[in-house]
Design a protein around this motif. Structure first.
Motif, short mmCIF file in Angstrom:
data_model
loop_
_atom_site.label_atom_id
_atom_site.label_comp_id
_atom_site.label_asym_id
_atom_site.label_seq_id
_atom_site.Cartn_x
_atom_site.Cartn_y
_atom_site.Cartn_z
N ILE A 137 -2.41 0.83 -9.21
CA ILE A 137 -3.14 -0.27 -10.15
C ILE A 137 -2.12 -1.38 -10.37
O ILE A 137 -2.40 -2.31 -10.37
CB ILE A 137 -3.63 0.35 -11.40
N LYS A 138 -0.88 -1.06 -10.61
CA LYS A 138 0.13 -2.14 -11.16
C LYS A 138 0.10 -3.06 -9.52
O LYS A 138 0.33 -4.22 -9.79
CB LYS A 138 1.60 -1.54 -11.28
N LYS A 139 0.38 -2.65 -8.40
CA LYS A 139 0.34 -3.25 -7.29
C LYS A 139 -0.70 -4.03 -6.99
O LYS A 139 -0.69 -5.35 -6.69
CB LYS A 139 0.84 -2.28 -6.19
N PHE A 140 -2.03 -3.38 -7.32
CA PHE A 140 -3.44 -4.23 -7.05
C PHE A 140 -3.25 -5.50 -7.97
O PHE A 140 -3.60 -6.46 -7.52
CB PHE A 140 -4.59 -3.24 -7.50
N THR A 178 -0.15 10.79 -3.31
CA THR A 178 1.06 9.85 -4.00
C THR A 178 0.45 9.37 -5.55
O THR A 178 1.44 8.95 -6.18
CB THR A 178 1.17 8.76 -3.23
N GLY A 179 -0.74 9.83 -5.80
CA GLY A 179 -1.21 9.39 -6.99
C GLY A 179 -1.57 8.00 -7.26
O GLY A 179 -1.83 7.51 -8.25
N ARG A 180 -1.37 7.25 -6.05
CA ARG A 180 -1.88 5.79 -6.18
C ARG A 180 -3.41 5.87 -5.99
O ARG A 180 -4.17 6.39 -5.23
CB ARG A 180 -1.46 5.07 -4.66
N GLN A 181 -4.31 5.22 -6.94
CA GLN A 181 -5.44 5.34 -7.26
C GLN A 181 -6.43 4.46 -6.59
O GLN A 181 -7.83 4.45 -6.70
CB GLN A 181 -5.95 5.15 -8.74
N ILE A 182 -5.91 3.30 -6.01
CA ILE A 182 -6.75 2.06 -5.31
C ILE A 182 -6.59 2.27 -3.99
O ILE A 182 -5.61 2.43 -3.18
CB ILE A 182 -6.24 0.87 -5.67
N ALA A 193 -1.33 0.39 6.47
CA ALA A 193 -3.03 1.04 6.26
C ALA A 193 -3.06 2.03 7.05
O ALA A 193 -2.55 2.38 8.14
CB ALA A 193 -3.70 -0.20 6.44
N TRP A 194 -4.21 2.73 6.54
CA TRP A 194 -4.64 3.91 7.40
C TRP A 194 -5.96 3.64 8.10
O TRP A 194 -6.68 2.77 7.55
CB TRP A 194 -5.09 5.20 6.49
N ILE A 195 -5.98 4.09 9.39
CA ILE A 195 -7.15 3.94 10.33
C ILE A 195 -8.40 4.63 9.92
O ILE A 195 -9.59 4.36 10.17
CB ILE A 195 -6.89 3.89 11.71
N ASP A 196 -8.32 5.58 9.06
CA ASP A 196 -9.18 6.69 8.67
C ASP A 196 -9.18 6.86 7.18
O ASP A 196 -8.27 6.84 6.60
CB ASP A 196 -8.83 8.06 9.28
N ILE A 197 -10.52 6.79 6.51
CA ILE A 197 -10.70 6.96 5.15
C ILE A 197 -10.33 8.31 4.51
O ILE A 197 -9.82 8.34 3.63
CB ILE A 197 -12.15 6.40 4.58
N LYS A 198 -10.44 9.08 5.39
CA LYS A 198 -9.95 10.61 4.98
C LYS A 198 -8.70 10.50 4.84
O LYS A 198 -7.92 11.02 3.89
CB LYS A 198 -10.54 11.62 5.94
N GLU A 199 -7.80 9.96 5.74
CA GLU A 199 -6.23 9.94 5.55
C GLU A 199 -5.96 9.22 4.34
O GLU A 199 -5.00 9.67 3.63
CB GLU A 199 -5.65 9.40 6.97
N ALA A 200 -6.51 8.17 4.20
CA ALA A 200 -6.26 7.38 2.99
C ALA A 200 -6.49 8.05 1.62
O ALA A 200 -5.42 7.98 0.72
CB ALA A 200 -7.10 5.81 3.05
N GLU A 201 -7.63 8.64 1.43
CA GLU A 201 -8.01 9.51 0.44
C GLU A 201 -6.91 10.56 0.22
O GLU A 201 -6.47 10.84 -0.78
CB GLU A 201 -9.25 10.22 0.58
N ARG A 202 -6.40 11.18 1.12
CA ARG A 202 -5.18 12.16 1.40
C ARG A 202 -4.15 11.70 0.88
O ARG A 202 -3.54 12.18 -0.18
CB ARG A 202 -5.15 12.96 2.74
N PHE A 203 -3.79 10.44 1.00
CA PHE A 203 -2.54 9.96 0.82
C PHE A 203 -2.54 9.50 -0.49
O PHE A 203 -1.91 9.66 -1.34
CB PHE A 203 -2.33 8.79 1.75
N SER A 204 -3.57 8.99 -0.91
CA SER A 204 -4.01 8.73 -2.44
C SER A 204 -3.86 9.88 -3.32
O SER A 204 -3.14 9.72 -4.34
CB SER A 204 -5.31 8.18 -2.52
N LYS A 205 -4.34 10.83 -2.98
CA LYS A 205 -4.39 12.11 -3.93
C LYS A 205 -2.70 12.73 -3.81
O LYS A 205 -2.23 12.94 -4.79
CB LYS A 205 -5.23 13.20 -3.39
#
Length: 89
Positions: free
Chosen positions: A9-12, A41-45, A27-39
């Motif tokens: 959120i701070k970076k956003f 690392t705790g990055r919510q956006i 960036a990730w080319i797959d939304i599933k990988e982005a969601e996995r990475f988000s969970k």
């Protein structure tokens, strides 16, 4: 190329203030990988971005699922309409 950029959120908020995501933009080319990475690392956006195909480079060591561009990514104007977290609306 449609990609998914994960940030805090701070970076956003910083992206909105500056108007750009500073290079290199990863960036990730797959939304599933982005969601996995988000969970993980705790990055919510998770932002959906459109990278120019000619400038996309693979990011080593990510099983071919991550890419980057080596230039600033300008945020489009629609993000700058009224924002609820602005101090002076």
């Amino acid at each position: 190329m449609i990609v998914w950029h994960v940030c805090s959120i701070k970076k956003f908020k910083k992206y909105l203030q500056c108007g750009v995501i500073k290079a290199p933009v990863r960036a990730w080319i797959d939304i599933k990988e982005a969601e996995r990475f988000s969970k993980q690392t705790g990055r919510q956006i998770i932002l959906r971005l459109k990278f120019p195909d000619s400038k996309v480079k693979p990011l080593p060591g990510h099983k071919g699922k991550a890419v980057y561009i080596n230039e600033d990514y300008h945020i489009v104007d629609w993000l700058y309409q009224k924002r609820s977290f602005d101090k002076n609306p």
